[in-house]
Design a protein around this motif. Structure first.
Motif, mmCIF file in Angstrom:
data_model
loop_
_atom_site.group_PDB
_atom_site.id
_atom_site.type_symbol
_atom_site.label_atom_id
_atom_site.label_comp_id
_atom_site.label_asym_id
_atom_site.label_seq_id
_atom_site.Cartn_x
_atom_site.Cartn_y
_atom_site.Cartn_z
ATOM 1 N N LEU A 1 13.136 26.275 -48.002
ATOM 2 C CA LEU A 1 13.354 24.897 -47.572
ATOM 3 C C LEU A 1 13.460 24.821 -46.058
ATOM 4 C CD1 LEU A 1 16.057 23.810 -50.180
ATOM 5 C CD2 LEU A 1 13.602 23.361 -50.255
ATOM 6 N N PRO A 2 12.891 23.781 -45.436
ATOM 7 C CA PRO A 2 13.009 23.640 -43.985
ATOM 8 C C PRO A 2 14.428 23.282 -43.571
ATOM 9 C CG PRO A 2 11.953 21.706 -44.911
ATOM 10 C CD PRO A 2 12.090 22.692 -46.041
ATOM 11 N N VAL A 3 14.829 23.786 -42.417
ATOM 12 C CA VAL A 3 16.136 23.455 -41.837
ATOM 13 C C VAL A 3 15.881 22.706 -40.538
ATOM 14 C CG1 VAL A 3 18.281 24.356 -40.874
ATOM 15 C CG2 VAL A 3 17.264 25.445 -42.892
ATOM 16 N N HIS A 4 16.300 21.460 -40.499
ATOM 17 C CA HIS A 4 16.132 20.632 -39.304
ATOM 18 C C HIS A 4 17.456 20.623 -38.544
ATOM 19 C CE1 HIS A 4 12.336 19.265 -40.994
ATOM 20 N NE2 HIS A 4 12.974 18.921 -42.106
ATOM 21 N N ARG A 5 17.474 21.289 -37.404
ATOM 22 C CA ARG A 5 18.705 21.389 -36.624
ATOM 23 C C ARG A 5 18.833 20.164 -35.718
ATOM 24 N NH1 ARG A 5 20.643 26.577 -37.168
ATOM 25 N NH2 ARG A 5 19.181 27.935 -38.296
ATOM 26 N N ALA A 6 20.065 19.700 -35.596
ATOM 27 C CA ALA A 6 20.303 18.467 -34.834
ATOM 28 C C ALA A 6 21.678 18.538 -34.181
ATOM 29 C CB ALA A 6 20.212 17.245 -35.747
ATOM 30 N N VAL A 7 21.866 17.705 -33.189
ATOM 31 C CA VAL A 7 23.174 17.583 -32.540
ATOM 32 C C VAL A 7 23.511 16.104 -32.420
ATOM 33 C CG1 VAL A 7 23.010 19.746 -31.244
ATOM 34 C CG2 VAL A 7 22.129 17.627 -30.235
ATOM 35 N N LEU A 8 24.818 15.838 -32.398
ATOM 36 C CA LEU A 8 25.295 14.485 -32.131
ATOM 37 C C LEU A 8 25.585 14.381 -30.646
ATOM 38 C CD1 LEU A 8 27.703 13.860 -35.140
ATOM 39 C CD2 LEU A 8 25.472 12.813 -34.742
ATOM 40 N N GLU A 9 24.849 13.527 -29.969
ATOM 41 C CA GLU A 9 25.006 13.375 -28.528
ATOM 42 C C GLU A 9 25.855 12.142 -28.238
ATOM 43 O OE1 GLU A 9 21.070 13.320 -26.886
ATOM 44 O OE2 GLU A 9 21.108 15.501 -26.631
ATOM 45 N N PRO A 10 26.986 12.325 -27.568
ATOM 46 C CA PRO A 10 27.828 11.166 -27.240
ATOM 47 C C PRO A 10 27.238 10.357 -26.105
ATOM 48 C CG PRO A 10 28.762 13.146 -26.290
ATOM 49 C CD PRO A 10 27.567 13.591 -27.096
ATOM 50 N N GLU A 11 27.485 9.073 -26.161
ATOM 51 C CA GLU A 11 27.109 8.189 -25.063
ATOM 52 C C GLU A 11 28.413 7.712 -24.430
ATOM 53 O OE1 GLU A 11 24.654 5.288 -26.978
ATOM 54 O OE2 GLU A 11 22.942 6.639 -27.081
ATOM 55 N N GLY A 12 29.086 8.674 -23.791
ATOM 56 C CA GLY A 12 30.446 8.438 -23.331
ATOM 57 C C GLY A 12 30.595 8.260 -21.841
ATOM 58 N N LEU B 1 17.118 20.597 -45.298
ATOM 59 C CA LEU B 1 18.488 20.542 -44.799
ATOM 60 C C LEU B 1 18.484 19.982 -43.387
ATOM 61 C CD1 LEU B 1 21.280 21.739 -45.886
ATOM 62 C CD2 LEU B 1 20.854 23.630 -44.319
ATOM 63 N N ILE B 2 19.432 19.113 -43.087
ATOM 64 C CA ILE B 2 19.696 18.694 -41.710
ATOM 65 C C ILE B 2 21.020 19.319 -41.317
ATOM 66 C CG2 ILE B 2 20.151 16.760 -40.153
ATOM 67 C CD1 ILE B 2 18.357 15.031 -41.885
ATOM 68 N N LEU B 3 20.979 20.264 -40.384
ATOM 69 C CA LEU B 3 22.173 20.983 -39.956
ATOM 70 C C LEU B 3 22.638 20.382 -38.637
ATOM 71 C CD1 LEU B 3 24.009 23.417 -40.670
ATOM 72 C CD2 LEU B 3 22.581 24.795 -39.147
ATOM 73 N N VAL B 4 23.835 19.797 -38.657
ATOM 74 C CA VAL B 4 24.350 19.072 -37.499
ATOM 75 C C VAL B 4 25.356 19.931 -36.759
ATOM 76 C CG1 VAL B 4 25.480 16.963 -36.700
ATOM 77 C CG2 VAL B 4 24.020 16.898 -38.741
ATOM 78 N N GLY B 5 25.067 20.221 -35.486
ATOM 79 C CA GLY B 5 25.980 21.002 -34.667
ATOM 80 C C GLY B 5 25.747 22.487 -34.816
ATOM 81 N N SER B 6 26.768 23.261 -34.471
ATOM 82 C CA SER B 6 26.660 24.713 -34.532
ATOM 83 C C SER B 6 27.911 25.288 -35.168
ATOM 84 C CB SER B 6 26.474 25.297 -33.126
ATOM 85 O OG SER B 6 27.581 24.970 -32.301
ATOM 86 N N GLY B 7 27.759 26.451 -35.778
ATOM 87 C CA GLY B 7 28.899 27.100 -36.408
ATOM 88 C C GLY B 7 28.448 28.032 -37.508
ATOM 89 N N GLU B 8 29.188 29.116 -37.686
ATOM 90 C CA GLU B 8 28.828 30.114 -38.683
ATOM 91 C C GLU B 8 28.827 29.561 -40.110
ATOM 92 O OE1 GLU B 8 27.474 33.417 -40.406
ATOM 93 O OE2 GLU B 8 27.505 32.951 -38.257
#
Length: 323
Positions: free
Chosen positions: A209-220, A188-195
Motif C-alpha cells: 500500500l502507498p504511504v503518503h507522508r504529510a505535515v501540518l503546517e501552522p499559519e501562526g 495510508l496518510i502519515l501525518v508528522g513524524s515519529g516511530e
C-alpha cells in the motif's frame, strides 16, 4: 472522551489485559460490520478514516483532498456524520444558521471550502451531496461505516501515536483489529513524524500500500515570542501545544479538554481569569473556535496539511476517479 494513558503504553498493561475480553467482542463486531457491502454512491466516494479512536488529522486531510479534486476538475462536497450535533440529517450545512450543537464542529470547518452535508445515513447524505451539485464526495470519517461503498479509502495516522498499544477498544484505541482493517484501505496518510507511525507505515508498505507522508503546517504569524495560554478540545491536544511551541510561542500554561468539548460559561471564565493572571493571550484551534461564543477573546492557530509528494496522492485519486 479523553483517552486513558494506558492506551499509549505497552500492550500487556494490567488495564489492557483486564479489558481484553471486552475488546475481543467489540473488535469482532466492528470488523464484521466493516465487511458488509455498502450501497453504491451517486458519484465517486473518497473516504478518509481512522484505524483508531481520537484525532489523527482527518479534517485537514479532507480539506487537502478536496483541493486535489478541484485541481482535477471536480466539484467535491464533504460528507460527515456530524459528531456531537443534534441533527440526524441529511442536511446541507449552512454556517449562517447552523451551530456546532446542530451539526458538530468539523462540518462547520469543511463548509468554508465546499458544500458539506451531515447525515447519519451516509448513503442518503451522498445523495444530497450529488443533489447539491457535487460530482465527488469526500467522506470525513466513516471507514468503519458500511452504509456507503467507498471508491477510495485512505487511513489517516498520526505518526506520533501510531495505533497506540495496538489493542482494540476498550483495551486500546483501535476501532477493530488492525489486521482486519487493512483490507478496507488502499493507502495510508502519515501525518508528522515519529516511530509509532513509522511502524504502521512499514506494515502498509509490506502489504503493497502507498504511504503518503504529510505535515501540518501552522499559519501562526505573530505568535513568535508571545506568551500564551493554550487550550484545545481535540483528539490530541498535546500535538497542538507542540505546534504552538514550534511557532515560537511561549506557553505559560496548556489546558487540554476532551475531544469535541462544549465550552460552558465556567470553562470560559476560568480560562479568561487564568490568562489574565499569567499575562498571556488565549490561543486555540480552528476546530475549538467554532465551539466558542462569538466575541470570545481567543486567538486562533490555523493549520494546513501539506503532502511531501503531492503528485503521488494526486495520481492515486485520479486513478480512483477513472475507475
Amino acid at each position: 472522551m479523553r483517552p486513558p494513558a494506558f492506551w499509549d503504553g505497552p500492550p500487556n498493561h494490567p488495564a489492557a489485559l483486564a479489558l481484553a475480553p471486552a475488546a475481543a467482542l467489540y473488535g469482532r463486531m466492528t470488523a464484521a460490520r466493516m465487511d458488509r457491502p455498502g450501497r453504491p454512491g451517486p458519484c465517486p466516494v473518497l473516504c478518509l478514516g481512522n484505524f483508531t479512536l481520537g484525532g489523527a488529522g482527518k479534517t485537514p486531510a479532507a480539506l487537502a483532498l478536496a483541493g486535489i479534486l478541484r485541481g482535477l476538475g471536480r466539484a467535491p462536497a464533504f460528507l460527515s456524520r456530524g459528531y456531537g450535533g443534534r441533527l440526524p440529517g441529511p442536511v446541507l450545512v449552512d454556517p449562517a444558521r447552523h451551530g456546532f450543537a446542530d451539526v458538530g464542529d468539523e462540518p462547520l470547518l469543511l463548509a468554508r471550502l465546499a458544500p458539506a452535508v451531515v447525515a447519519r445515513d451516509r448513503a442518503a447524505g451522498a445523495g444530497l451531496c450529488a443533489a447539491s451539485g457535487a460530482d465527488a464526495v469526500v467522506m470525513d470519517d466513516g471507514l468503519q461505516n458500511p452504509g456507503l461503498a467507498k471508491d477510495l479509502a485512505l487511513a489517516v495516522v498520526d505518526a506520533g501515536s501510531g495505533v497506540g498499544n495496538g489493542r482494540t477498544f476498550p483495551a486500546g484505541p483501535l476501532r477493530a483489529p488492525l489486521a482486519r482493517q487493512w483490507r478496507h484501505v488502499a493507502g495510508l496518510i502519515l501525518v508528522g513524524s515519529g516511530e509509532p507511525g513509522e511502524r504502521v507505515a512499514a506494515e502498509a508498505e509490506a502489504r503493497g500500500l502507498p504511504v503518503h507522508r504529510a505535515v501540518l503546517e501552522p499559519e501562526g504569524a505573530g505568535l513568535a515570542g508571545r506568551r500564551v495560554l493554550a487550550f484545545a478540545g481535540i483528539g490530541r491536544p498535546r500535538k497542538f501545544f507542540a505546534t504552538l511551541s514550534a511557532c515560537g510561542a511561549e506557553i505559560a500554561a496548556a489546558r487540554p479538554f476532551p475531544d469535541h468539548h462544549a465550552y460552558g460559561a465556567g470553562d470560559l471564565a476560568a480560562l479568561t481569569a487564568e490568562a489574565d493572571r499569567l499575562g498571556a493571550d488565549l490561543v486555540t484551534t480552528e476546530k475549538d473556535a467554532v465551539r466558542l461564543p462569538a466575541g470570545f477573546g481567543a486567538r486562533i492557530l490555523p493549520v494546513r496539511l501539506r503532502f511531501a509528494d503531492p503528485e503521488a496522492i494526486r495520481a492515486q485519486v485520479a486513478a480512483a476517479l477513472a475507475r
